[in-house]
Design an enzyme around this catalytic site. Structure first.
Site, PDB file in Angstrom:
ATOM      1  N   ARG A 173      46.837  49.150  48.548  1.00  9.03           N
ATOM      2  CA  ARG A 173      47.253  48.269  49.443  1.00  9.03           C
ATOM      3  C   ARG A 173      47.520  48.897  50.970  1.00  9.03           C
ATOM      4  O   ARG A 173      48.239  48.260  51.667  1.00  9.03           O
ATOM      5  CB  ARG A 173      48.198  47.049  49.186  1.00  9.03           C
ATOM      6  CG  ARG A 173      47.745  46.107  47.913  1.00  9.03           C
ATOM      7  CD  ARG A 173      46.268  45.523  48.286  1.00  9.03           C
ATOM      8  NE  ARG A 173      45.918  44.764  47.239  1.00  9.03           N
ATOM      9  CZ  ARG A 173      44.919  45.217  46.455  1.00  9.03           C
ATOM     10  NH1 ARG A 173      44.453  46.440  46.486  1.00  9.03           N
ATOM     11  NH2 ARG A 173      44.496  44.379  45.254  1.00  9.03           N
ATOM     12  N   SER A 223      47.702  36.639  47.374  1.00  7.95           N
ATOM     13  CA  SER A 223      48.726  37.169  46.530  1.00  7.95           C
ATOM     14  C   SER A 223      50.028  37.496  47.538  1.00  7.95           C
ATOM     15  O   SER A 223      49.837  38.197  48.422  1.00  7.95           O
ATOM     16  CB  SER A 223      48.297  38.476  45.848  1.00  7.95           C
ATOM     17  OG  SER A 223      47.449  38.188  44.782  1.00  7.95           O
ATOM     18  N   GLU A 293      53.434  41.444  49.735  1.00  6.62           N
ATOM     19  CA  GLU A 293      51.921  41.859  50.615  1.00  6.62           C
ATOM     20  C   GLU A 293      51.569  41.168  51.700  1.00  6.62           C
ATOM     21  O   GLU A 293      51.062  41.713  52.514  1.00  6.62           O
ATOM     22  CB  GLU A 293      50.920  41.491  49.397  1.00  6.62           C
ATOM     23  CG  GLU A 293      49.749  42.315  49.425  1.00  6.62           C
ATOM     24  CD  GLU A 293      48.684  41.986  48.428  1.00  6.62           C
ATOM     25  OE1 GLU A 293      47.914  41.452  48.609  1.00  6.62           O
ATOM     26  OE2 GLU A 293      48.927  42.612  47.189  1.00  6.62           O
TER      27      GLU A 293
END
Length: 299
Positions: A173, A223, A293
């Site tokens: 990520r 998410s 995130e």
């Protein structure tokens, strides 16, 4: 900012770029949350984008708005949206080059139309090419780093630079763009020829899996937390007894615990307070320290 806004309006008019004043950010994010920004501009070329960003010190680059949460007070600065006006897609053999504003869904469908395999994992990931590369988006065993061969960007000096894959610093990520201040304008994907029916079958399988396991019927940012080493965020949140827990209009999804959803009237404060409560509770009950995130953008 008034002088800058006037200058941005003049540049936008010169290039034929659409712009909006005091635009509600909730209309441009998947969370459907956020106050207004001073000015929102939709650049229609690399040249217009370069000239616009040279005019202001405080700005945000926004794609599909699928991984951000804006403050209830909005954003005091300029928002440059890389969307449909910068969404060209070109196919050359086994390569697809897409502008930053192109949606991942369109790129995946283009790959399917040309019987190119490798992007099936990305079908159903919300967002644009620029955002996906920026955060090395991934799902179902695949990530952007597996298929991106080069990325073209505007650096902090206003120069256009193309980086090959080995210079993109992809990790979980993250990418070189996470903290570099460079603006992604396009990406080239290296795919391979495959069987069109098999590609479609895999895409259909993954989108069906998403619909069955994720609360796609509610606004969210996807998410909420990154995957902790050795386990899954949704699992430790559920084990901590937080599935269905809510603060105001923000709620931990009953379908998937790693989704904080907007049940209809959530504020950014509700979401941020819920995220803080989840992190604190999970740490106390499981020992795992969750990392958010979603990109939180203050006023």
């Amino acid at each position: 900012m008034p002088d800058s806004i006037k200058a941005l309006q003049e540049i936008s008019l010169k290039h034929g770029c659409k712009f909006l004043i005091n635009e509600p950010l909730k209309e441009h994010t998947s969370f459907k949350i956020g106050g207004s920004c001073d000015i929102m501009i939709f650049p229609n070329s690399i040249d217009s984008l370069r000239e616009l960003i040279s005019e202001v010190d405080r700005y945000i680059i926004l794609g599909n708005g699928s991984n951000v949460l804006f403050s209830d007070n909005g954003y005091r600065g300029a928002i440059f949206v890389l969307g449909s006006d910068m969404s060209e897609i070109d196919v050359d053999g086994e390569y697809i080059t897409a502008s930053a504003g192109a949606s991942l869904a369109r790129v995946c469908k283009t790959a399917l139309d040309n019987a190119l395999t490798g992007l099936e994992f990305a079908y159903g990931i919300p967002g644009s090419v620029g955002g996906a590369v920026f955060m090395n988006a991934g799902a179902y065993g695949g990530e952007m780093k597996d298929v991106v061969s080069e990325v073209t960007c505007i650096n902090q000096s206003g120069e256009i630079i193309t980086y090959p894959s080995d210079k993109l610093d992809f990790s979980y990520r993250r990418s070189r763009f996470t903290n570099s201040g460079e603006i992604i304008v396009s990406a080239k994907f290296r795919l391979s020829h495959g069987d069109k029916d098999a590609i479609k079958a895999r895409m259909d399988e993954l989108i069906a899996r998403r619909k069955s396991r994720q609360p796609l019927e509610y606004p969210s940012a996807g998410s909420t937390f990154k995957r902790p080493e050795g386990t899954y965020a949704g699992l430790v949140i559920e084990e901590s007894g937080l599935k269905g827990y809510s603060i105001g209009g923000a709620k931990v999804s009953d379908k998937h615990a790693n989704f904080v959803i907007n049940t209809g009237n959530a504020t950014a404060a509700d979401v941020m307070n819920l995220i803080s409560h989840i992190k604190k509770t999970v740490l106390e009950k499981t020992g795992y320290e969750l990392e958010c995130e979603v990109k939180l953008i203050e006023e």
